[in-house]
Structure formats: C-alpha cells, structure tokens
Design a protein around this motif. Structure first.
Motif, PDB file in Angstrom:
ATOM      1  N   ILE A 287       0.846  -1.205   0.000  1.00 49.52           N
ATOM      2  CA  ILE A 287       0.000   0.000   0.000  1.00 49.52           C
ATOM      3  C   ILE A 287       0.877   1.250   0.000  1.00 49.52           C
ATOM      4  CG2 ILE A 287      -1.841   1.240   1.214  1.00 49.52           C
ATOM      5  CD1 ILE A 287      -2.455  -1.479   2.638  1.00 49.52           C
ATOM      6  N   LEU A 288       0.671   2.083  -0.997  1.00 56.40           N
ATOM      7  CA  LEU A 288       1.408   3.341  -1.102  1.00 56.40           C
ATOM      8  C   LEU A 288       0.437   4.521  -1.051  1.00 56.40           C
ATOM      9  CD1 LEU A 288       3.900   2.559  -4.033  1.00 56.40           C
ATOM     10  CD2 LEU A 288       4.226   2.216  -1.594  1.00 56.40           C
ATOM     11  N   HIS A 289       0.942   5.660  -0.673  1.00 56.46           N
ATOM     12  CA  HIS A 289       0.176   6.921  -0.685  1.00 56.46           C
ATOM     13  C   HIS A 289       1.227   8.032  -0.702  1.00 56.46           C
ATOM     14  CE1 HIS A 289      -2.534  10.161   0.226  1.00 56.46           C
ATOM     15  NE2 HIS A 289      -3.550   9.390   0.572  1.00 56.46           N
ATOM     16  N   PRO A 290       1.093   9.026  -1.595  1.00 57.47           N
ATOM     17  CA  PRO A 290       2.116  10.086  -1.602  1.00 57.47           C
ATOM     18  C   PRO A 290       2.051  10.950  -0.342  1.00 57.47           C
ATOM     19  CG  PRO A 290       0.312  10.672  -3.096  1.00 57.47           C
ATOM     20  CD  PRO A 290       0.055   9.250  -2.621  1.00 57.47           C
ATOM     21  N   LEU A 291       0.920  10.876   0.362  1.00 55.03           N
ATOM     22  CA  LEU A 291       0.625  11.686   1.546  1.00 55.03           C
ATOM     23  C   LEU A 291       0.575  13.174   1.152  1.00 55.03           C
ATOM     24  CD1 LEU A 291       2.788   9.815   4.215  1.00 55.03           C
ATOM     25  CD2 LEU A 291       0.375   9.421   3.642  1.00 55.03           C
ATOM     26  N   PRO A 292      -0.125  14.037   1.814  1.00 56.20           N
ATOM     27  CA  PRO A 292      -0.876  13.786   3.032  1.00 56.20           C
ATOM     28  C   PRO A 292      -2.160  12.979   2.780  1.00 56.20           C
ATOM     29  CG  PRO A 292      -1.347  15.995   2.220  1.00 56.20           C
ATOM     30  CD  PRO A 292      -0.293  15.420   1.323  1.00 56.20           C
ATOM     31  N   ARG A 293      -2.499  12.121   3.768  1.00 52.42           N
ATOM     32  CA  ARG A 293      -3.797  11.456   3.686  1.00 52.42           C
ATOM     33  C   ARG A 293      -4.815  12.332   4.420  1.00 52.42           C
ATOM     34  NH1 ARG A 293      -3.062   6.162   7.701  1.00 52.42           N
ATOM     35  NH2 ARG A 293      -1.675   7.222   9.150  1.00 52.42           N
ATOM     36  N   VAL A 294      -6.042  12.281   3.976  1.00 52.90           N
ATOM     37  CA  VAL A 294      -7.091  12.969   4.717  1.00 52.90           C
ATOM     38  C   VAL A 294      -7.934  11.876   5.371  1.00 52.90           C
ATOM     39  CG1 VAL A 294      -8.959  14.646   4.607  1.00 52.90           C
ATOM     40  CG2 VAL A 294      -6.954  14.939   3.177  1.00 52.90           C
ATOM     41  N   ASN A 295      -8.693  11.151   4.545  1.00 46.76           N
ATOM     42  CA  ASN A 295      -9.481  10.045   5.093  1.00 46.76           C
ATOM     43  C   ASN A 295      -9.235   8.735   4.363  1.00 46.76           C
ATOM     44  OD1 ASN A 295     -11.072  10.797   7.247  1.00 46.76           O
ATOM     45  ND2 ASN A 295     -12.517  11.903   5.914  1.00 46.76           N
TER      46      ASN A 295
END
Ligand code: NCD
Length: 310
Positions: A266-274
C-alpha cells in the motif's frame, strides 16, 4: 555507457527513458546504502539548492532539503510566496532568473500547470519540478518507483491499482509515465468525475498498456499487487459542494485490506485525509512511511545527477 542527467531539467514523468529511470533508482539505492554507514556525505559540499515553494508542502520540500544536507550541500529558499517578491508582483521568470544567480539547482512547486516548464525556459541551472498544479510531479514518481522496487524486489509485470482523484492528481499523472516502461497492468479506481484524463489513458493504451477503469475498490484489491491511494484534491475543485460529495469516495480500511490479494503493498504520496484508516498502518504491506524515506534518497540521486556530481 553510463546514463548522464547532467544539466537536465526534471519536469515530467514523460521525459524519462527506462534507462534513465534505472539510473536514478540505482543512485538512490547507492545513497541509501552509504547512509547506513554515516549520517551524511560530502559529495555536494559547497553547492547550494534553492527551494521555491509557491504552494503548501511538507514532504517534498523537507525531503529536498534533507537530501541536499545529507549530500553535504546547503539550502536556501522560501516556502511561502507571500514572503517573497511574488507578493510584490514579480513574475515567475524574474524570480527564477534571480535565484539562478545564487544556486546550483532549483526545486520548485507552483499552483499552475506548466509553471516548471516556464521556469526551465529561462533557468541557467537545472529545475526539479516538485509539482505544477494538477500537472506533473516527476520526483514523487521516481520515489514511488524506488519504493515499489524495494517492496516488491522488481518492477516488471505488476498489477497496480491507482485510487482516488486521478483527474487532478499530479503524482499519478507522473507515475503512470514511469510504470508504462515495465509492462504494468493498471487499474484506475475513481469516481467517473475524477477518472484519469482521457489523453493520458489514450497515450498509455497506444503504448500497449492494459488499463481497466472501475469504481470497485474491493474488486481491484483482489487483483492488485500494489495499491496507490490518493487524496481527493480539494484545492483543485471550483465547486466545494462537488468536493464534499466526492471527498470520501474511497476509504481503505483494515477490513478491505484483509480481503485483498495476499502480499499487497500500500502506497500513498501523503498527506492522507481520510483515504487510509489508521488501522491499516500496522499492516506489513503498508509502505507509505517507508515511501517518505525513499523520497529523500530519490531526491539525493536527482540532485547529484543533474548537477553532474555523479
Ligand atoms: C502530493 C502532491 O503535492 O501532489 N503530495 C506530495 O508531494 N507528497 C499529493 C497530494 O497533495 O495529495
């Protein structure tokens, strides 16, 4: 012959050949190894990076700054255009022409699509595009590739699900241009209003990439080796009610992860909100904070390569 990026501007994922991607990853991995032995290097001693951030940033700016510091160089710049002469009406071109008199390389972020290209037209030092509006974010895409390679061991033949705001998300616009060199199967998971711009999908298909467009996250998770979550880009919406209607379109929680194909990264560039519930954070394949660290190594590689120090 070793691939050289000396003097090159890094503006878009599209500009990269497979050999150039591999060179950046190889140098990033080398720096990651070297920093296991000592806190910093002296490769860029005496060199200066300028960071011009006309738009908010945590990771991109701080990872560029830490990258230059860990290379032994130093950093000047601003992170609020309101404190720079932009507030007095100075054009981007004049700001760039000025900063080029002081520094050896520039990392910039700006709300307008194409702003990094404009900067590169007048710049006398390499420009590293840290995000131009809803356009491109190539340095993020390279750190994403470095992370996929570290997590998966290889880049070829993966199924990658890109989830969320594919319309406005500059990280995914850049990332697909790199993934296309690796026979990746792409699942575009988005509400129809936020699907990948059709010119990008069409050019990927022309390149021979298989793409499926869907709004079914759990179905995509049963097939994906990597899922790349993204934030719905509130600042790009003209109509706040439309943002409110779409903001929670896809939320990855532990229950969904537990039904996914085994071995999911699992990747996410961030920032995450929800988009990613915090109960996912201790899942072994949750790689988004390792991804943050790879941002520093990938940017060390880019700084060293475009300045010709390596
Ligand atoms: C992304 C960006 O700025 O485009 N963040 C980042 O650089 N890590 C993603 C986002 O803001 O949603």
């Amino acid at each position: 012959m070793t691939i050289s990026l000396k003097g090159k501007h890094i503006l878009s994922g599209k500009q990269f050949s497979k050999a150039e991607i591999e060179r950046v990853l190889e140098v990033g991995e080398q720096f990651r190894e070297e920093l296991k032995e000592k806190p910093s290097l002296d490769l860029m001693k005496g060199y200066i990076l300028g960071t011009l951030f006309f738009e908010p940033s945590t990771r991109t700016r701080l990872s560029f700054e830490s990258a230059m510091e860990r290379l032994g160089g130093s950093v000047i710049g601003f992170s609020e255009a309101s404190t720079s002469s932009t507030a007095k009406g100075e054009t981007l071109q004049d700001t760039i022409l000025t900063v080029c008199q002081y520094v050896d390389v520039i990392a910039m972020r700006h709300p307008q699509i194409g702003s990094a290209d404009l900067a590169a037209e007048v710049a006398t030092v390499p420009i590293l595009n840290g995000g131009d509006g809803a356009g491109q974010h190539p340095t993020q895409a390279l750190l994403d590739m470095l992370t996929i390679k570290s997590e998966k061991g290889a880049l070829d033949g993966l199924t990658v699900a890109l989830v969320g705001d594919l319309k406005h998300g500059r990280t995914v616009h850049a990332l697909v241009e790199l993934l296309k060199h690796y026979r990746t199967r792409l699942l575009f998971v988005a509400p129809s209003l936020l699907q990948m711009p059709s010119e990008i999908s069409a050019s990927l298909r022309e390149y021979g990439i298989t793409i499926e467009e869907t709004a079914d996250l759990s179905g995509a998770l049963r097939q994906a080796d990597v899922v790349y979550m993204t934030r719905i880009q509130r600042e790009r919406f003209a109509d706040p009610t439309q943002y409110d209607a779409l903001k929670n379109a896809f939320i990855l929680d532990r229950a969904l992860v537990d039904q996914a194909k085994p071995g999911l990264t699992i990747l996410h560039p961030l920032p995450r909100v929800n988009e990613i519930a915090t109960d996912v954070d201790d899942f072994g394949g949750a790689a988004y904070f390792r991804q943050v660290k790879n941002g520093m190594y990938a940017r060390m590689a880019l700084i060293a390569l475009v300045t010709g120090r390596i």
